[in-house]
Structures are given as structure tokens and as C-alpha cells.
Scaffold this motif. Sequence first.
Motif: not given
Length: 345
Positions: A307-315
Motif C-alpha cells: 500500500v503506497s503512503r503517497s499523499a495522492a493515493c487512497r487505501p
Amino acid sequence: MGRCGLLLALLLAGGLVLGLPAGAPAQTASAQTASAAAAPSGYRDTRADDGRTVPAYLPSTDPDRVVRVFSVTFWARQGERRSVTADVIARQPATTPDSALMAAVSVSCSPTGGGVASAGATQNLVRGSGARFTPRFVYDVPRTGMVGCVLVATGLRPRPVASGYASANRWYVDAGSSLSVSQPLGWWARSLETDARSRVLGRGQSWSPIQVVTRVDPAGTAFTVTSDHKVTTCSSVGGSRDASTAGRELCADRVETTGSRVRSVVTAVQLDRRGDPCARPQEFSTLRRVTPTIHHAMVFSQGVVRVSRSAACRPVFRISGRLEQVGGADLVIHAPSERTTILSH
């Protein structure tokens, strides 16, 4: 009706699936099923209820030939999600009159409430050899009370021979086999099935029977996806129909005795707020050859998705399972047996 569906129908008719009362209090150790040990990780049964010998005397399923192998009972609250996993080591003796026997297992939980409550596995065994089955799913408890999960097995004779005693046709559930039920999982764990009809794939064709957009644990860094399929190579017409084919044998006019190669590919793509990809797609695949002798086979796949923790991504992920025919004879994908499961890593 497919083998798994037929097994479940026989179970319900015979009362083998446990229907337990709602609202019962939490079990004490003495109230638990004797053969199912409770542990911090959940419940696990390794001691066979009705033995480990599975008759394969007949060319069709009979209620008297269904063997209840493992069972687990436990108290649960409505809405709990539990991972149910069977691990079956199947073995056909070297002394059976028939060279090939069909081995089938089915695990189911009750009460049922609209979600996935069963999974199965079917494969032809060859004299003196074996196979490993891992049918699994996430069970969403429909109401507070007692839950019963049971694993049953049956055997058939796909290629009967005239000589020898039919009663000597049997296969065994070997030591090391088990049925396990986890402690409660996160709210986002789930299993998916499909109401699509089974289909046959020619050379180079592919099909994605299950595709979903789903939310995962917002605090997690990874999760597990399993993707399980039943396939049949068109080495003969028989066995290419199931509950979704309205009596049609999908291998009719397609018989080729070369066997088939099939690849299972699971793709997970993380999404942003607009529903667009925000990270590189993640894939894992499994390649399986299905010989004419085996005819029916299970393709079990499992992988870990980060799971990416990038601010652009949602879970939130778009997850799909694709089956590809990559060589040999045409191949049937049995839709009623499709299961995709998402759970914590």
C-alpha cells in the motif's frame, strides 16, 4: 450442477452442515468441538471426524459416500469476518483398480447470510500419486451465535475399469491436513465470487471473471490477495459442465488430447480520489499445466500487495483476476468455483 454445489446440496440434505442456534453464550473450553483446538490464532481441527478414507466406488455422487473429515464450532458476533482455510493432502494408493479417481473436497460454514460461505476443490488423482487442495474464503458472520464450519470429501470414478473390486477404489486424506478458522479480521477483509457463466477459452484467449474496486485497511502497509480457480482441459467432453452451463458440456466439439497450459494473473492498482491509478500496478501470476489424465485441476494463487503512503493515493484498489490459455487444448473456466479473497498480511 457443479461438484462443489452438489456436495453442498448433499450436505444440507443430510444435515451435515451445522445449523447452530443464534444468541448462544460464548463457549467454554469444554463446550468446544473436541477435535477443534482453540488457540490465540483461532481454531484448528486436524483429527478426522469420520475417518480419512474416501470411497470412490461409483461414477456419480451418493450421500452415503460423502465423508465428513474436519469440523470446527465457535461462538461469533454478527459482522465478524473470519478466514476459513482448508489444507488437504490427498493421496491415491498405488493399488487401486482404476488408474484415476476424482477427489473433491468442500468446506462450508453455517448459518449462511448472503455472503460467501463455501469453497471447494476438485482434481483427478493418478494411481500412486497425490495433490494438495487449499479451498479458502472469508466468512462474514450473519448473526450472533454459534457457527459451524465443516470439511467434507468425496470420490468418483471418471474412468472405470472392468477388472478388480470397485470397493478398492479409494483415496486418503493424509496426516498434515487441517481445517482452520481465524480470529476476527478487519472490517475490510472479504471474499468474492461471481454469478457469471462458465466459459471455454481457446488458444491465446483470456477472461477476468472477478473484478472489484475495494477499500483496504487505511493503517496497513500491505495486504494479501488469493485467487482460486477450477479448470478443465478439453481432453474429453465429460466434466465440462457445471451449475452455470444449463446442462451443456462446454468441451463438445473441442476435444484435443494434448492437455492445456493456463496462467492465472492477479493485478492490483491503487487509486486516487478521482479513481485514477496513483501507483504502479502490482501483479503476481501462477502457471499450471493440466494433463489429459488430470483433466480437472485447481489453480491456487496468492500474493502480497503493498500500500503506497503517497499523499495522492487512497487505501482503495482495483483488483482483478485474469486467466489466460497459453497453450494446448481449449480450457473450461468453472465460474461457480471462482473465489478471490482480500485479507490482512
